[in-house]
Design an enzyme around this catalytic site. Structure first.
Site, mmCIF file in Angstrom:
data_model
loop_
_atom_site.group_PDB
_atom_site.id
_atom_site.type_symbol
_atom_site.label_atom_id
_atom_site.label_comp_id
_atom_site.label_asym_id
_atom_site.label_seq_id
_atom_site.Cartn_x
_atom_site.Cartn_y
_atom_site.Cartn_z
ATOM 1 N N ASP A 111 31.026 30.567 61.894
ATOM 2 C CA ASP A 111 31.145 28.644 61.898
ATOM 3 C C ASP A 111 31.183 28.033 62.975
ATOM 4 O O ASP A 111 31.083 28.611 64.194
ATOM 5 C CB ASP A 111 32.633 29.174 61.656
ATOM 6 N N HIS A 120 32.099 32.933 64.998
ATOM 7 C CA HIS A 120 31.838 31.545 65.563
ATOM 8 C C HIS A 120 30.328 31.699 66.431
ATOM 9 O O HIS A 120 30.214 31.830 67.398
ATOM 10 C CB HIS A 120 33.460 31.040 66.104
HETATM 11 NI NI NI Z 1 36.289 26.077 61.760
#
Ligand code: NI
Length: 465
Positions: A273, A418
């Site tokens: 992400d 991430h």
């Molecule tokens: Ni996010």
């Protein structure tokens, strides 16, 4: 890259000097002795590993140590009746472990030591009495930006049969010294780098494929040409492998690709992400090396600033999802606000990839309500959250991120990471190795959930087997 004298010229010169040309009498022009030259080497994809089920007699041997500052996971194979293979594999792993422990010990501050070592084994060829087994190792010794060192070596085992004790041939010994020199020259000429003779593959038709570091493709030597380069042991291996070959597996599919049935195999989807960011290119390199397709939930404003990375993601078969324009809680916005967040991001993604807008959306913070889902439904989109939270944004630690991912992973899991944190990128190679050792197959979210998702639905996990 050192310049090499083409071997054929060297041999021809030798033949002329010693008067031992094969075609003519001394003092005359040599005449060709073959009607057609064998086809030259070309570039080709390096074949994927085969399912271990093609060699059901192999016995996996696993080992691990749980020291969080020196974690090691090892999987090798025993070939029944052929202890020489066991010795070889043990030697390969021991050599890699020695290099790893030396590097770990060289980290000056013990508190900075964070060792991860994995050795895994794959079946890369099978046919007749022969099986090709590749041992790959990966090691990292510190958190943060410390590099990951990988090795790959392939050996071919011919199983014993009656009085024939069988034999083990390491990849480099498939070729004569002259054959290795020819292979190196061809790699330099075609791909600008030396092929890895330690990881030379034999395909089902008897051609050879060599991995070339840094190249997107390997070097393929057609069977007719390879035959001239084989050692006697190499010829025996190729003879077995081509007598009753197991065909290569189809390449792993990209988003929406076929070939993986998550009802049969244990699928897992790695998701990243908030990118693209400064570490995304390195992550794409690692994913390409590992042969894994991931799913990226992109923040629109980052897409606009790094569109080239988004184009690369799409080109390399990763799936792309919408993670809003600038990461607000969608539940705090009105319908117009949600629409703006999604449509601006869709526009940036389609501009970058030239493709269609994503149908999957990850609401920032995993925060959605009925109103958000209704908005998604109206736009033909589906919400995808996660069931395994590595909390990589919080721990910023490759080892902890890996541990959390492994602890939560089950068949059908969607793992949240991430790519804006370098430690998450550091974790990737070791995490992939360890998930593979546990039997997981990597897929994109759409492969996991099915290509046709109901608009307005929300998923945190794919189907379990
Ligand atoms: Ni996010």
């Amino acid at each position: 890259m050192p310049r090499r004298r083409p071997l054929a010229c060297a041999l021809l010169a030798l033949a002329v000097l010693t008067g031992c040309s094969t075609g003519g009498t001394p003092g005359t022009e040599p005449t060709p002795t073959t009607s057609a030259a064998p086809p030259p080497p070309t570039t080709a994809a390096v074949p994927a590993a085969l399912s271990p089920s093609v060699a059901p007699d192999l016995v996996p041997v696993t080992g691990s140590t749980g020291d969080p500052r020196d974690a090691r996971y090892t999987t090798t194979f025993d070939v029944p009746g052929l202890p020489a293979y066991r010795q070889l594999a043990d030697g390969v792993v021991a050599g890699a472990v020695a290099a790893y422990t030396s590097a770990l010990g060289a980290v000056p501050d013990e508190d900075d030591r964070f060792g991860r070592f994995t050795a895994s084994s794959d079946v890369v060829a099978a046919g007749g009495r022969a099986v090709g087994i590749r041992v790959t190792t990966a090691a990292a010794v510190a958190q943060g930006t410390a590099g990951v060192v990988r090795t790959a070596s392939t050996a071919y085992a011919i199983r014993p049969d009656g009085d024939d004790p069988g034999e083990v041939v390491v990849a480099a010994d498939l070729l004569t010294a002259d054959g290795r020199a020819e292979l190196t020259s061809a790699g330099d000429a075609l791909l600008g780098a030396d092929p890895q003779v330690d990881d030379l593959r034999v395909t089902a038709d008897g051609s050879l494929v060599a991995v070339v570091p840094g190249a997107a493709t390997g070097l393929q030597v057609p069977a007719a040409r390879a035959a001239d380069w084989l050692s006697p042991a190499g010829a025996r291996v190729v003879q077995e492998l081509t007598s009753d070959p197991v065909p290569a597996a189809p390449p792993a599919g990209g988003a929406g690709g076929t070939g993986v049935d998550c009802a049969v195999v244990a699928c897992i989807a790695l998701t990243f992400d908030d990118g693209p960011g400064p570490y995304t290119a390195r992550l794409l390199d690692e994913l390409a090396t590992a042969g894994v397709h991931a799913t990226f939930f992109l923040v629109g404003q980052n897409v606009a600033s790094r569109p080239g990375l988004v184009a690369r993601m799409a080109a390399e078969g990763h799936e792309i999802g919408n993670h809003s324009w600038d990461h607000p809680q969608l539940t705090h916005l009105d319908a117009a606000g949600v629409a703006s967040q999604l449509s601006r991001t869709d526009a940036a993604i389609t501009a970058a990839t030239g493709g269609t807008a994503p149908t999957i959306v990850r609401p920032p913070y995993g925060d959605y309500d009925d109103a958000v889902l209704a908005d998604l439904a109206a736009r033909g989109k589906t919400a995808v959250t996660w069931d395994v939270d590595t909390r990589d944004w919080e721990n910023r630690d490759a080892g902890t991120t890996t541990t959390k991912a492994l602890a939560g992973a089950v068949a059908g899991s969607i793992v949240l990471m991430h790519d804006i944190h370098p430690t998450s990128v550091d974790a990737l190679p070791g995490l992939v190795d360890q998930l593979r050792q546990r039997g997981f197959t990597f897929v994109t979210v759409s492969q996991l959930l099915g290509a046709q998702l109901p608009p307005g639905a929300a998923y945190a996990r794919g189907p379990e087997r």
